[in-house]
Write a protein that holds these residues in place. Sequence first.
Motif, short mmCIF file in Angstrom:
data_model
loop_
_atom_site.label_atom_id
_atom_site.label_comp_id
_atom_site.label_asym_id
_atom_site.label_seq_id
_atom_site.Cartn_x
_atom_site.Cartn_y
_atom_site.Cartn_z
N ASP A 1 -7.34 -22.45 -2.22
CA ASP A 1 -8.77 -22.80 -1.43
C ASP A 1 -8.52 -22.35 0.15
N VAL A 2 -7.69 -21.97 0.87
CA VAL A 2 -7.74 -21.42 2.11
C VAL A 2 -6.93 -20.12 2.12
N SER A 3 -6.30 -19.62 1.24
CA SER A 3 -5.59 -18.53 1.44
C SER A 3 -6.44 -17.34 1.84
N ALA A 4 -7.65 -17.40 1.59
CA ALA A 4 -8.19 -16.04 1.91
C ALA A 4 -8.39 -15.84 3.30
N GLY A 5 -8.25 -16.98 4.31
CA GLY A 5 -8.34 -16.87 5.60
C GLY A 5 -6.84 -16.37 6.41
N ILE A 6 -6.05 -16.40 5.66
CA ILE A 6 -4.83 -15.98 6.32
C ILE A 6 -4.34 -14.64 6.08
N ALA A 7 -4.15 -13.95 7.19
CA ALA A 7 -3.75 -12.67 7.25
C ALA A 7 -2.36 -12.38 6.49
N ASP A 8 -2.28 -11.23 5.73
CA ASP A 8 -1.05 -10.83 5.20
C ASP A 8 -0.14 -9.96 6.07
N VAL A 9 0.97 -10.42 6.54
CA VAL A 9 1.70 -9.55 7.41
C VAL A 9 2.85 -8.65 6.80
N GLY A 10 2.76 -8.81 5.45
CA GLY A 10 3.80 -8.04 4.77
C GLY A 10 4.58 -9.07 3.99
N LEU A 11 5.36 -8.47 3.06
CA LEU A 11 6.25 -9.11 2.09
C LEU A 11 7.32 -9.72 2.87
N VAL A 12 7.85 -10.92 2.28
CA VAL A 12 8.81 -11.78 2.87
C VAL A 12 10.09 -10.86 2.95
N GLY A 13 10.73 -10.65 4.17
CA GLY A 13 11.89 -9.80 4.11
C GLY A 13 11.42 -8.36 4.63
N SER A 14 10.30 -7.90 4.61
CA SER A 14 9.88 -7.02 5.32
C SER A 14 8.53 -6.83 6.11
N VAL A 15 8.72 -8.03 6.97
CA VAL A 15 7.28 -8.15 7.61
C VAL A 15 7.02 -7.19 8.81
N SER A 16 5.76 -6.86 8.99
CA SER A 16 5.34 -5.82 10.02
C SER A 16 5.14 -6.61 11.14
N LEU A 17 6.10 -6.43 12.13
CA LEU A 17 6.13 -6.91 13.63
C LEU A 17 4.94 -6.65 14.20
N GLU A 18 4.33 -5.32 13.88
CA GLU A 18 3.08 -5.17 14.90
C GLU A 18 1.82 -6.06 14.53
N GLN A 19 1.91 -6.26 12.99
CA GLN A 19 0.84 -7.18 12.35
C GLN A 19 0.70 -8.55 13.05
N VAL A 20 2.21 -8.92 13.00
CA VAL A 20 2.51 -10.36 13.72
C VAL A 20 1.81 -10.13 15.08
#
Length: 121
Positions: A80-99
Amino acid sequence: ALLPRARPVAAQGATPEAGTTRLVRDLTGREVEVPAAPIRVVALDPGITVVHLVDLGIVPVGAATDDTNPNGRFSPVIDDVSAGIADVGLVGSVSLEQVAALRPDLILFATPYQDIPVDRL
């Protein structure tokens, strides 16, 4: 992941004022000042951390995803709330730039499971 120190921000039962901070010691042993009432939270552990944040009424602005979830993103219990959460990459390979682009007040992650360059965050 941050571990709170035994130092209260305000009197028991009081709500933290905007702009107040709390001193915490992270798992690397560093003392870090964080907002007492963070608003822009990023969770780099897509499982338990994100679900518990949502249970507490805090919808993260961003989070790592997990391809083991049925939708390839977040646990179905927070659909119900996940659509509002930005995807910053897969666990273990997160994009620090997106964070960084999300300008978070607080970043949470489980250090035993990920090799994240904490100093860059």
